[in-house]
Design a protein around this motif. Structure first.
Motif, PDB file in Angstrom:
ATOM      1  N   ALA A 127       7.785  -7.222  14.843  1.00 27.67           N
ATOM      2  CA  ALA A 127       7.917  -7.903  13.536  1.00 27.67           C
ATOM      3  C   ALA A 127       8.048  -6.861  12.427  1.00 27.67           C
ATOM      4  N   LEU A 128       7.337  -5.748  12.544  1.00 29.19           N
ATOM      5  CA  LEU A 128       7.446  -4.691  11.531  1.00 29.19           C
ATOM      6  C   LEU A 128       8.773  -3.953  11.681  1.00 29.19           C
ATOM      7  N   LEU A 129       9.169  -3.701  12.925  1.00 27.58           N
ATOM      8  CA  LEU A 129      10.436  -2.985  13.160  1.00 27.58           C
ATOM      9  C   LEU A 129      11.617  -3.731  12.546  1.00 27.58           C
ATOM     10  N   LEU A 182       9.718   4.325  15.691  1.00 25.60           N
ATOM     11  CA  LEU A 182       9.167   3.665  16.877  1.00 25.60           C
ATOM     12  C   LEU A 182       7.862   2.968  16.503  1.00 25.60           C
ATOM     13  N   ASP A 183       7.679   1.766  17.003  1.00 28.04           N
ATOM     14  CA  ASP A 183       6.437   1.040  16.744  1.00 28.04           C
ATOM     15  C   ASP A 183       6.260   0.019  17.870  1.00 28.04           C
ATOM     16  N   ARG A 184       5.011  -0.370  18.076  1.00 19.15           N
ATOM     17  CA  ARG A 184       4.790  -1.369  19.131  1.00 19.15           C
ATOM     18  C   ARG A 184       5.009  -2.784  18.599  1.00 19.15           C
ATOM     19  N   ASP A 185       5.094  -2.940  17.258  1.00 15.46           N
ATOM     20  CA  ASP A 185       5.136  -4.275  16.657  1.00 15.46           C
ATOM     21  C   ASP A 185       6.568  -4.630  16.244  1.00 15.46           C
ATOM     22  N   VAL A 199       6.810   7.950  14.637  1.00 18.57           N
ATOM     23  CA  VAL A 199       6.065   7.105  15.586  1.00 18.57           C
ATOM     24  C   VAL A 199       5.026   6.263  14.837  1.00 18.57           C
ATOM     25  N   GLY A 200       4.951   4.979  15.177  1.00 17.04           N
ATOM     26  CA  GLY A 200       4.068   4.071  14.439  1.00 17.04           C
ATOM     27  C   GLY A 200       4.645   3.867  13.052  1.00 17.04           C
ATOM     28  N   CYS A 201       5.967   3.653  13.010  1.00 12.09           N
ATOM     29  CA  CYS A 201       6.701   3.667  11.732  1.00 12.09           C
ATOM     30  C   CYS A 201       6.452   2.416  10.894  1.00 12.09           C
ATOM     31  N   GLY A 202       5.900   1.345  11.513  1.00  7.95           N
ATOM     32  CA  GLY A 202       5.703   0.110  10.750  1.00  7.95           C
ATOM     33  C   GLY A 202       7.018  -0.406  10.209  1.00  7.95           C
ATOM     34  N   THR A 203       7.090  -0.627   8.905  1.00  4.87           N
ATOM     35  CA  THR A 203       8.315  -1.129   8.277  1.00  4.87           C
ATOM     36  C   THR A 203       9.254   0.018   7.859  1.00  4.87           C
ATOM     37  N   THR A 218       0.811  -1.228   0.000  1.00  2.00           N
ATOM     38  CA  THR A 218       0.000   0.000   0.000  1.00  2.00           C
ATOM     39  C   THR A 218       0.846   1.281   0.000  1.00  2.00           C
ATOM     40  N   ARG A 219       2.121   1.183   0.334  1.00  2.00           N
ATOM     41  CA  ARG A 219       2.967   2.385   0.343  1.00  2.00           C
ATOM     42  C   ARG A 219       3.819   2.504  -0.931  1.00  2.00           C
ATOM     43  N   ARG A 220       3.738   1.522  -1.805  1.00  2.00           N
ATOM     44  CA  ARG A 220       4.606   1.534  -2.996  1.00  2.00           C
ATOM     45  C   ARG A 220       4.407   2.823  -3.784  1.00  2.00           C
ATOM     46  N   GLN A 279      11.088  -0.222  20.087  1.00  2.00           N
ATOM     47  CA  GLN A 279       9.742  -0.755  20.311  1.00  2.00           C
ATOM     48  C   GLN A 279       9.100   0.074  21.423  1.00  2.00           C
ATOM     49  N   ALA A 280       7.988   0.708  21.079  1.00  2.00           N
ATOM     50  CA  ALA A 280       7.388   1.624  22.057  1.00  2.00           C
ATOM     51  C   ALA A 280       5.928   1.868  21.723  1.00  2.00           C
ATOM     52  N   ASP A 281       5.184   2.327  22.741  1.00  5.76           N
ATOM     53  CA  ASP A 281       3.795   2.710  22.527  1.00  5.76           C
ATOM     54  C   ASP A 281       3.752   4.213  22.220  1.00  5.76           C
ATOM     55  N   ALA A 282       2.930   4.545  21.231  1.00 10.42           N
ATOM     56  CA  ALA A 282       2.834   5.948  20.798  1.00 10.42           C
ATOM     57  C   ALA A 282       2.346   6.866  21.912  1.00 10.42           C
ATOM     58  N   LEU A 283       1.627   6.300  22.874  1.00  7.42           N
ATOM     59  CA  LEU A 283       1.061   7.143  23.936  1.00  7.42           C
ATOM     60  C   LEU A 283       2.007   7.294  25.119  1.00  7.42           C
ATOM     61  N   CYS A 341       4.282  11.235  12.434  1.00  7.75           N
ATOM     62  CA  CYS A 341       3.707   9.900  12.231  1.00  7.75           C
ATOM     63  C   CYS A 341       3.024   9.872  10.865  1.00  7.75           C
ATOM     64  N   GLN A 342       2.812   8.673  10.363  1.00  7.81           N
ATOM     65  CA  GLN A 342       2.087   8.508   9.099  1.00  7.81           C
ATOM     66  C   GLN A 342       1.103   7.350   9.247  1.00  7.81           C
ATOM     67  N   ALA A 343      -0.169   7.634   8.994  1.00  4.57           N
ATOM     68  CA  ALA A 343      -1.233   6.624   9.083  1.00  4.57           C
ATOM     69  C   ALA A 343      -1.263   5.943  10.442  1.00  4.57           C
ATOM     70  N   LEU A 344      -0.915   6.690  11.485  1.00  8.31           N
ATOM     71  CA  LEU A 344      -1.008   6.169  12.853  1.00  8.31           C
ATOM     72  C   LEU A 344      -2.276   6.682  13.533  1.00  8.31           C
ATOM     73  N   LEU A 345      -2.521   7.988  13.462  1.00 12.11           N
ATOM     74  CA  LEU A 345      -3.648   8.569  14.213  1.00 12.11           C
ATOM     75  C   LEU A 345      -4.968   7.933  13.791  1.00 12.11           C
ATOM     76  N   VAL A 346      -5.099   7.578  12.501  1.00 12.93           N
ATOM     77  CA  VAL A 346      -6.348   6.956  12.028  1.00 12.93           C
ATOM     78  C   VAL A 346      -6.578   5.578  12.672  1.00 12.93           C
ATOM     79  N   ASN A 347      -5.531   5.048  13.310  1.00 12.95           N
ATOM     80  CA  ASN A 347      -5.672   3.736  13.932  1.00 12.95           C
ATOM     81  C   ASN A 347      -5.744   3.787  15.453  1.00 12.95           C
ATOM     82  N   LEU A 348      -5.811   4.990  16.006  1.00 12.65           N
ATOM     83  CA  LEU A 348      -5.818   5.116  17.458  1.00 12.65           C
ATOM     84  C   LEU A 348      -7.181   5.569  17.959  1.00 12.65           C
TER      85      LEU A 348
HETATM   86  C1  SAM Z   1      -1.081   1.774   8.989  1.00 13.20           C
HETATM   87  S1  SAM Z   1       0.386   1.362   9.787  1.00 13.20           S
HETATM   88  C2  SAM Z   1       1.426   2.712   9.253  1.00 13.20           C
HETATM   89  C3  SAM Z   1       2.885   2.336   9.240  1.00 13.20           C
HETATM   90  C4  SAM Z   1       3.798   3.411   8.661  1.00 13.20           C
HETATM   91  N1  SAM Z   1       3.754   4.636   9.417  1.00 13.20           N
HETATM   92  C5  SAM Z   1       3.459   3.664   7.204  1.00 13.20           C
HETATM   93  O1  SAM Z   1       2.877   4.699   6.899  1.00 13.20           O
HETATM   94  O2  SAM Z   1       3.746   2.777   6.388  1.00 13.20           O
HETATM   95  C6  SAM Z   1       0.084   1.801  11.474  1.00 13.20           C
HETATM   96  C7  SAM Z   1       1.262   1.470  12.372  1.00 13.20           C
HETATM   97  O3  SAM Z   1       1.028   1.994  13.682  1.00 13.20           O
HETATM   98  C8  SAM Z   1       1.453   1.032  14.635  1.00 13.20           C
HETATM   99  N2  SAM Z   1       0.710   1.301  15.872  1.00 13.20           N
HETATM  100  C9  SAM Z   1      -0.629   1.243  16.057  1.00 13.20           C
HETATM  101  N3  SAM Z   1      -0.934   1.600  17.331  1.00 13.20           N
HETATM  102  C10 SAM Z   1       0.247   1.882  17.942  1.00 13.20           C
HETATM  103  C11 SAM Z   1       0.596   2.313  19.244  1.00 13.20           C
HETATM  104  N4  SAM Z   1      -0.325   2.510  20.199  1.00 13.20           N
HETATM  105  N5  SAM Z   1       1.897   2.529  19.517  1.00 13.20           N
HETATM  106  C12 SAM Z   1       2.856   2.319  18.580  1.00 13.20           C
HETATM  107  N6  SAM Z   1       2.584   1.918  17.331  1.00 13.20           N
HETATM  108  C13 SAM Z   1       1.296   1.698  17.012  1.00 13.20           C
HETATM  109  C14 SAM Z   1       1.148  -0.305  13.988  1.00 13.20           C
HETATM  110  O4  SAM Z   1       1.927  -1.343  14.558  1.00 13.20           O
HETATM  111  C15 SAM Z   1       1.502  -0.018  12.531  1.00 13.20           C
HETATM  112  O5  SAM Z   1       2.858  -0.271  12.280  1.00 13.20           O
END
Ligand code: SAM
Length: 279
Positions: free
Chosen positions: A67-69, A62-65, A39-43, A12-14, A80-84, A98-105
């Motif tokens: 496997a992605l890091l 920084l990311d909580r996952d 923050v929430g950097c994924g891969t 999806t980022r290609r 490895q860290a929590d965004a909050l 951050c990129q595409a992180l806030l939409v997931n929180l």
């Molecule tokens: C849609 S992906 C975006 C990844 C990357 N920023 C990008 O744009 O390709 C959302 C990322 O946020 C991470 N994430 C979600 N909630 C998080 C939290 N509370 N703390 C840290 N990372 C979090 C997920 O593990 C995932 O890697």
């Protein structure tokens, strides 16, 4: 809580932030940064771009996952860290982004407040408006079916995946000089088809990604019968895509609107343009 695979992020980022398409990042003044946290950097799709554009800065993803890091490329440091609850003292970085992180929180404001605490200067977010995604396809049914799936997906996800530009959120977090910019991530599939295009067609013909979203789509108002009917039509559409590709006649353009929101930590005047300093 949504989880993301490295394959999904790679797909999806290609093409996002290709070297000739980084104008929307200009307000970040990356060449002047000394320490950047993604923050929430994924891969590390964005982290890698930041590292390329920053001259001498230390860039950390920084990311909580974990496997992605593991897939984040050098020279980006990983944590490895929590965004909050970022494991850094106040004012550690001069850009927290951050990129595409806030939409997931569930509480994006709490994250932006934490970014403000960790930043000495700038805070930024690059967030999509997933309700405004458009698809044009030479296979007629594709536009209609993707729009239908998107509508129920957006309604069924527990977070605001339509956030896009978030100036009010930034102001509520106490940031100043808030500005926004739009960046369209345009994904084109055209002949000759590469490996990822062929994989994408296969996914459509098996409706595999749609299947992964079943619970969300039901939550978003589709009945089980309606989901089954959608999946049936989706597979037919996928087979039409595969056939059109075999003839070299498939063309698809998807536009995902992203919005950069940028704010400054109050009290730090170093980045103010001249007109603001004299105002
Ligand atoms: C849609 S992906 C975006 C990844 C990357 N920023 C990008 O744009 O390709 C959302 C990322 O946020 C991470 N994430 C979600 N909630 C998080 C939290 N509370 N703390 C840290 N990372 C979090 C997920 O593990 C995932 O890697």
């Amino acid at each position: 809580m949504r989880r993301f695979s490295a394959d999904y992020l790679d797909d999806t980022r290609r093409g996002m932030w290709s070297p000739d398409d980084r104008e929307a990042l200009e307000p970040l003044a990356l060449a002047e940064r000394s320490c950047v946290l993604d923050v929430g950097c994924g891969t590390g799709e964005l982290s890698a771009v930041l590292a390329e554009e920053c001259d001498d800065a230390r860039v950390a993803g920084l990311d909580r996952d974990p496997a992605l890091l593991a897939a984040v490329p050098d020279p980006v440091h990983t944590v490895q860290a929590d965004a909050l609850s970022l494991p850094v003292p106040d004012a550690t970085a001069d850009l927290v982004v951050c990129q595409a992180l806030l939409v997931n929180l569930p509480d994006p404001l709490a994250a932006v407040e934490e970014f403000r605490r960790a930043s000495s200067n700038l805070v930024a977010a690059v967030e999509p408006d997933n309700a405004a995604v458009t698809v044009e396809s030479t296979v007629d049914a594709e536009e209609r079916l993707t729009a239908r799936a998107r509508e129920h997906f957006v309604a069924g996800v527990p977070t605001d995946v339509t956030l896009g530009a978030a100036p009010d959120l930034f102001r509520d977090a106490g940031l100043v000089d808030v500005e926004t910019r739009r960046y369209d991530h345009v994904r084109v599939v055209d002949s000759p088809y590469d490996e990822s295009a062929l994989e994408g067609a296969k996914r459509k013909a098996t409706a595999s990604r749609l299947g992964e979203q079943r619970e969300t789509l039901l939550e978003g108002g589709l009945s089980a019968e309606e989901f089954d009917a959608l999946r049936h039509e989706w597979r037919e559409m996928g087979r039409a895509v595969v056939a059109a590709m075999a003839d070299g006649e498939y063309h698809r353009v998807e536009t995902v609107p992203f919005f950069l929101t940028l704010g400054r930590v109050p009290g730090d005047e170093t980045d103010l343009p001249d007109r603001s300093r004299t105002a």
